[in-house]
Enzyme design. Sequence first.
Site, PDB file in Angstrom:
ATOM      1  N   ASP A  56     -51.849 -13.429 -55.475  1.00 43.69           N
ATOM      2  CA  ASP A  56     -53.236 -13.200 -55.912  1.00 43.69           C
ATOM      3  C   ASP A  56     -53.631 -14.194 -57.009  1.00 43.69           C
ATOM      4  OD1 ASP A  56     -51.798 -12.103 -57.995  1.00 43.69           O
ATOM      5  OD2 ASP A  56     -52.839 -10.169 -58.002  1.00 43.69           O
ATOM      6  N   SER A  57     -52.687 -15.045 -57.431  1.00 40.53           N
ATOM      7  CA  SER A  57     -53.029 -16.170 -58.320  1.00 40.53           C
ATOM      8  C   SER A  57     -54.051 -17.077 -57.635  1.00 40.53           C
ATOM      9  CB  SER A  57     -51.775 -16.965 -58.692  1.00 40.53           C
ATOM     10  OG  SER A  57     -51.128 -17.448 -57.527  1.00 40.53           O
ATOM     11  N   GLU A 103     -40.922 -12.025 -63.924  1.00 41.18           N
ATOM     12  CA  GLU A 103     -41.848 -13.026 -64.477  1.00 41.18           C
ATOM     13  C   GLU A 103     -41.830 -13.001 -66.002  1.00 41.18           C
ATOM     14  OE1 GLU A 103     -45.735 -13.261 -62.705  1.00 41.18           O
ATOM     15  OE2 GLU A 103     -46.480 -14.623 -64.254  1.00 41.18           O
ATOM     16  N   GLU A 126     -46.881  -5.316 -57.692  1.00 34.44           N
ATOM     17  CA  GLU A 126     -46.561  -5.382 -59.118  1.00 34.44           C
ATOM     18  C   GLU A 126     -46.280  -3.979 -59.653  1.00 34.44           C
ATOM     19  OE1 GLU A 126     -49.388  -7.436 -61.590  1.00 34.44           O
ATOM     20  OE2 GLU A 126     -49.420  -9.213 -60.293  1.00 34.44           O
ATOM     21  N   ASP A 162     -49.511 -10.797 -51.348  1.00 35.50           N
ATOM     22  CA  ASP A 162     -49.605 -10.059 -52.608  1.00 35.50           C
ATOM     23  C   ASP A 162     -50.632  -8.942 -52.485  1.00 35.50           C
ATOM     24  OD1 ASP A 162     -48.699  -9.823 -55.165  1.00 35.50           O
ATOM     25  OD2 ASP A 162     -49.648 -11.655 -55.922  1.00 35.50           O
TER      26      ASP A 162
HETATM   27  O1  KIV Z   1     -49.776 -14.356 -57.662  1.00 33.65           O
HETATM   28  C1  KIV Z   1     -48.784 -15.091 -57.730  1.00 33.65           C
HETATM   29  O2  KIV Z   1     -48.832 -16.295 -57.437  1.00 33.65           O
HETATM   30  C2  KIV Z   1     -47.521 -14.483 -58.174  1.00 33.65           C
HETATM   31  C3  KIV Z   1     -46.355 -15.365 -58.405  1.00 33.65           C
HETATM   32  C4  KIV Z   1     -46.573 -16.274 -59.528  1.00 33.65           C
HETATM   33  C5  KIV Z   1     -45.082 -14.614 -58.520  1.00 33.65           C
HETATM   34  O3  KIV Z   1     -47.471 -13.310 -58.367  1.00 33.65           O
END
Ligand code: KIV
Length: 268
Positions: free
Chosen positions: A47-48, A185, A118, A86
């Site tokens: 979700d980044s 993380e 998460e 994610d």
């Molecule tokens: O959203 C993301 O890219 C992540 C990774 C950095 C682990 O959760």
Amino acid sequence: MNDDKVTAVALGGMKARGERIAALTACDYFSARVVDGAGIDLILVGDSLGMVALGYRNTLPVTMEEMLHHTRAVSRGVRRALLVADMPFMAAGVSVEETVRNAGRFVKEAGAEAVKIEGGEEIGGHVRAVVRAGVPVLGHIGLTPQDVLVVGGYRVQGRGEEAARRLLDDARALRECGVFAVVLECVPSPVAASITAALDIPTIGIGAGPRCDGQILVLHDILGMYEGRAAKFMKVYADVGAAMREAAAAYAREVREGAYPDDAHSYR
Ligand code: KIV
């Protein structure tokens, strides 16, 4: 399934054999082709993408529909790697039924082979239900960016004996609930090392030092495709961001000077 296809179960075998797991994010078709072709074992549609591809200030506004859209694009480009999607903010954790339904959508509608959720012990019941429904789950503890409003920023987690013990408890609880691996993380290296030693499933670190079973980074970060300050653990392997800026400026200059298109780039 191709012979060399990476599965959630296969990652456990890699830990047992002492083979390190290389993981990266991707959020579009071309990047997925490149990353998969490079032999990356696990591709996360993180979700980044809300920050690096959609321009949000944090990951909280990212919707299920946006995640499904990007996961579909990535799945068209992945052949070998395990494809993990994610679960965005509020897609997991509100109710067990909704968590399972959302996890299932990633598999049925977008081609994901696992989801990442998460949270620690508190999310265990939801994780267990998703695994029971047939969707492998990657855990994610330590700095959990979806908690940014509660925590008040992005900080190293697990510093001090009590916080380190809580992280280990979370990792063990997630293991009991059936996760196939867990992302750690922004955790001090010694803490990540002791969690890695205590678990029989792989740990995948991001800002968690060298003694995890694998590492994950955001593709845009290793390509220098970001603005602002970089976190300590980030490493730019090719400055594609700088190359993009130069290419766009050179194109604009040539168009304005009438140098592009020349004869070689025109039809007769
Ligand atoms: O959203 C993301 O890219 C992540 C990774 C950095 C682990 O959760």
